[in-house]
Design a protein around this motif. Sequence first.
Motif, PDB file in Angstrom:
ATOM      1  N   GLU A   1      45.955  -4.098  67.467  1.00 49.15           N
ATOM      2  CA  GLU A   1      45.951  -3.508  68.800  1.00 49.15           C
ATOM      3  C   GLU A   1      44.640  -2.748  68.962  1.00 49.15           C
ATOM      4  O   GLU A   1      44.325  -1.870  68.149  1.00 49.15           O
ATOM      5  CB  GLU A   1      47.142  -2.561  68.984  1.00 49.15           C
ATOM      6  CG  GLU A   1      48.495  -3.251  68.948  1.00 49.15           C
ATOM      7  CD  GLU A   1      48.760  -4.070  70.208  1.00 49.15           C
ATOM      8  OE1 GLU A   1      48.119  -3.816  71.242  1.00 49.15           O
ATOM      9  OE2 GLU A   1      49.620  -4.969  70.149  1.00 49.15           O
TER      10      GLU A   1
ATOM     11  N   TYR B   1      46.853   2.612  68.157  1.00 47.79           N
ATOM     12  CA  TYR B   1      45.890   1.525  68.063  1.00 47.79           C
ATOM     13  C   TYR B   1      45.400   1.370  66.631  1.00 47.79           C
ATOM     14  O   TYR B   1      45.164   2.358  65.930  1.00 47.79           O
ATOM     15  CB  TYR B   1      44.689   1.809  68.971  1.00 47.79           C
ATOM     16  CG  TYR B   1      45.016   1.710  70.433  1.00 47.79           C
ATOM     17  CD1 TYR B   1      45.131   0.478  71.060  1.00 47.79           C
ATOM     18  CD2 TYR B   1      45.224   2.861  71.197  1.00 47.79           C
ATOM     19  CE1 TYR B   1      45.443   0.379  72.403  1.00 47.79           C
ATOM     20  CE2 TYR B   1      45.531   2.773  72.536  1.00 47.79           C
ATOM     21  CZ  TYR B   1      45.641   1.532  73.136  1.00 47.79           C
ATOM     22  OH  TYR B   1      45.960   1.439  74.463  1.00 47.79           O
TER      23      TYR B   1
ATOM     24  N   ASN C   1      46.372  -8.157  73.222  1.00 44.05           N
ATOM     25  CA  ASN C   1      46.281  -7.018  72.316  1.00 44.05           C
ATOM     26  C   ASN C   1      45.067  -6.136  72.588  1.00 44.05           C
ATOM     27  O   ASN C   1      44.803  -5.203  71.821  1.00 44.05           O
ATOM     28  CB  ASN C   1      46.222  -7.504  70.863  1.00 44.05           C
ATOM     29  CG  ASN C   1      47.535  -8.072  70.387  1.00 44.05           C
ATOM     30  OD1 ASN C   1      48.559  -7.932  71.056  1.00 44.05           O
ATOM     31  ND2 ASN C   1      47.521  -8.720  69.245  1.00 44.05           N
TER      32      ASN C   1
END
Length: 243
Positions: free
Chosen positions: A78, A144, A101
């Motif tokens: 991500e 992330y 993503n």
Amino acid sequence: MDPAVLRGDMVDSLQHESKGVVQSAWLSAAMRAVPREAFVGEDHAYSDRPFERLGTRVLSPSTAARLLEALAPEEDDEVLVVGAGVGYTAAVLAERVGAANVQAIDITRRLVVEARQNLARSGYDAVLVDRRDGAEGLPEYAPYDRILLEAAAVDPPRALVRQLADDGQLVMPLGTGEQSLAVVEADGSTERLGTVAFQPMLVEGEQADTVERNRTHREDREHARRAAQSRAGWEQEWIDWDD
């Protein structure tokens, strides 16, 4: 000439030992796949130099490659891009991790619109691009694995570090006058990878095509100190006021 041939020549030059900024197989393949002319126009697409677009600096291919090599995303990571610009960097990342993503944000509304259009036209419409203050990140999609900040700051923005996964990394230009490319871990530890020169981050209320940029509290103190120590014109020793 066929754009695919030009892309190949561009990446070959970035891989050559004279530059050596493209080192990984994934980045070579991604940069060969993304039609850069769709993001920056044919005149600028395959020359290795930056230029201005809507008040922001579009990175040269070699500078973009340095950032992406430092970011080193894995498949299915991500990823957040802070400073979407024209969308090219997000497209290259989409080739690695998948368009769904990748999220990108920019504080300048015109650039958000531009990036969305460029990405959609190039087949990366699943990349989310939103108008946000870069220092605040995009907490709705956190955590992330990788965050790429394409603007300089004196310190890593705290919100971005908080939005990292436990083993995540933030790549950014760190510093003001003297900047270095830095890899920041979720625990705050930092590795510096050489010098860079980027524009500073903007804050809410600023736009990319204005002169004023944001200053940190530390910079404000430094400006105040210099102003206090500077001499007014009538105090300068080199002026002979008796003449």
